[in-house]
Write an enzyme that holds these catalytic residues in place. Structure first.
Site, PDB file in Angstrom:
ATOM      1  CG  ASP A   1      -1.935  -1.139   1.146  1.00  0.00           C
ATOM      2  OD1 ASP A   1      -1.461  -2.304   1.148  1.00  0.00           O
ATOM      3  OD2 ASP A   1      -3.150  -0.903   1.091  1.00  0.00           O
TER       4      ASP A   1
ATOM      5  NE  ARG B   1       0.129   4.302  13.252  1.00  0.00           N
ATOM      6  CZ  ARG B   1       0.898   3.220  13.327  1.00  0.00           C
ATOM      7  NH1 ARG B   1       2.136   3.316  13.798  1.00  0.00           N
ATOM      8  NH2 ARG B   1       0.473   2.042  12.947  1.00  0.00           N
TER       9      ARG B   1
ATOM     10  CG  ASP C   1      -2.932   3.957  12.796  1.00  0.00           C
ATOM     11  OD1 ASP C   1      -2.911   4.340  13.981  1.00  0.00           O
ATOM     12  OD2 ASP C   1      -2.677   2.794  12.456  1.00  0.00           O
TER      13      ASP C   1
ATOM     14  CB  SER D   1      -4.933  -5.889   9.343  1.00  0.00           C
ATOM     15  OG  SER D   1      -4.340  -4.649   9.624  1.00  0.00           O
TER      16      SER D   1
HETATM   17  N1  ARG Z   1      -7.020  -0.366  16.821  1.00  0.00           N
HETATM   18  C1  ARG Z   1      -5.691  -0.057  17.202  1.00  0.00           C
HETATM   19  C2  ARG Z   1      -5.508   1.432  17.309  1.00  0.00           C
HETATM   20  O1  ARG Z   1      -6.239   2.152  16.719  1.00  0.00           O
HETATM   21  C3  ARG Z   1      -4.636  -0.676  16.341  1.00  0.00           C
HETATM   22  C4  ARG Z   1      -4.761  -0.525  14.873  1.00  0.00           C
HETATM   23  C5  ARG Z   1      -3.496  -0.995  14.228  1.00  0.00           C
HETATM   24  N2  ARG Z   1      -3.624  -1.598  12.980  1.00  0.00           N
HETATM   25  C6  ARG Z   1      -3.758  -2.913  12.716  1.00  0.00           C
HETATM   26  N3  ARG Z   1      -3.549  -3.307  11.507  1.00  0.00           N
HETATM   27  N4  ARG Z   1      -4.075  -3.787  13.617  1.00  0.00           N
HETATM   28  O2  ARG Z   1      -4.635   1.888  17.996  1.00  0.00           O
END
Ligand code: ARG
Length: 402
Positions: free
Chosen positions: A16, A97, A126, A177
């Protein structure tokens, strides 16, 4: 103002973000894409990332080791804040982040780029965290978000990438994921989208199952200074080594598996599995030490602000005036948080065995004891309770006469 034809892209090496590079150049009128990847202790080979970015058409590819600031400036404040989003998730992904965004912005300014870019989709948290952090740090920068604009399926994306020299993923793509850094793993999607389905053992990598965990329990003593963890048993450790050590010990004993339905910023519920062994252990022990060293009123007020702190960080407001104000409150309490907590790790459970503070314990023997050396003035209790309950007594004398 910076050159709007030059973009710094937050780059992970995946299909991606790789496809973002030709997309930015061909569809967004960008001349120069500089890819930036952060080493946050994900333990993956970051070497090939450079070549991947260049192959996809980046002018330059930067990889920065941000592990130490990640732990010192992001994980440790979260420990001091006992931060658990919705009471469960220690924010392992969310904390990364704002740090990535900060570095992205710094590079853009250093290199006179007028824009930054990321490959987040429009459904997740994110994108919110990147966009808000960038806007707070450098509102003049333009933000390109190709994955929010292109409407390509995964298959179409792979074909698009191949056209520009981005190899299709060789290994069969995992249905999950996954996000990974030194604080933990987050696993979602695929079969986990059935909230009733127990997570299959294959999703876990940092933690043992109860069955595989050692048959012998293990005791640990975690030492804190000003609310920061500084040592395990007799070994003083710098922040990064401390996290690594506590991750491996807690992980071995199956501590830190979390399965939750969480509420995303964009209004969608999400089923997440987390493995955050070290961070969770440090939050639990830190919280325990606070119960010994902070006053009742500070503890109660801090608990409500902790919840707000976790919400802010989850929702993308790391760089915000309210978050700064909450940090000031939290930090002002932490000079009292010195001492140690003893825990037992055993087959997925963490049991607090004891806590002590030679300098800040408010559990004062003279006053707390039921023994004969009790210095508490029992006779004072009578007058205190008379006034404490006076309003109730007056109400009862009027209303309960009959
Ligand atoms: N839901 C979690 C957050 O918003 C983790 C998201 C991370 N991405 C993943 N592909 N699991 O902090």
């Amino acid at each position: 103002m910076g050159n709007f034809r030059k973009v710094i892209l937050a780059y992970s090496g995946g299909v991606d973000t790789s496809a973002c590079i030709p997309y930015l150049k061909n569809e967004c009128g960008i001349e120069e894409v500089i890819a930036f990847a952060a080493d946050l202790g994900q333990g993956e080979e970051l070497g090939p990332i450079r070549e991947k970015a260049l192959l996809a058409g980046a002018k330059e590819s930067l990889v920065d080791d941000l592990i130490e600031p990640f732990i010192k400036d992001f994980a440790f404040p979260a420990i001091r804040a006992n931060a658990l989003y919705e009471g469960k998730y220690p924010l392992s992904t969310a904390l990364a982040r704002p740090l990535i965004a900060k570095r992205l912005v710094d590079i853009a300014i250093e290199r006179d780029a007028g824009a930054v870019a990321h490959g987040c989709t429009g459904k997740g948290n994110d994108q919110v965290r990147f966009d808000l952090a960038i806007a707070s740090l450098a509102p003049q920068l333009r933000i390109f978000t190709p994955a929010r604009e292109w409407s390509m399926s995964r298959e179409e994306l792979i074909v698009y990438g191949e056209k520009y020299g981005i190899p299709a993923p060789v290994t069969k793509k995992s249905p999950f994921s996954i996000d990974l850094n030194l604080l933990g793993r987050s696993i979602e999607a695929g079969p986990l989208e059935d909230p009733f389905l127990a997570p299959p053992e294959e999703v876990f990598q940092l933690t043992s199952s109860k069955e595989e965990a050692p048959e012998e329990p293990q005791e640990l003593e975690i030492f804190f200074q000003n609310g920061n963890p500084i040592a395990i048993d007799d070994e003083a450790l710098d922040p990064v080594r401390l996290i690594r050590k506590v991750n491996s010990l807690a992980g071995l004993h199956g501590i830190g598996r979390i399965d939750m339905i969480e509420n995303r910023v964009v209004g969608i519920k999400s089923r997440e599995i987390y493995e955050t062994p070290g961070l969770l252990l440090l939050i639990k022990t830190h919280q325990e030490l606070e119960s010994l060293t902070l006053s009742a009123e500070v503890l109660r007020t801090k608990a409500t602000l902790e919840r707000q702190w976790a919400d802010l960080v989850y929702q993308g407001f790391w760089f915000s005036p309210l978050k700064d104000a909450l940090d000031a409150f939290i930090d002002s309490t932490q000079s009292d948080v010195n001492g140690s907590v003893k825990v037992q790790l055993y087959k997925g459970s963490l049991t607090i065995l004891g806590r002590q503070s030679s300098t800040n314990s408010l559990y004062l023997p003279d006053i707390c004891t039921y023994g004969s050396d009790d210095k508490f003035d029992h006779s004072s209790a009578k007058g205190f309770i008379y006034i404490w309950g006076l309003a109730n007594r007056l109400w009862a004398s009027v209303n309960k006469k009959k």
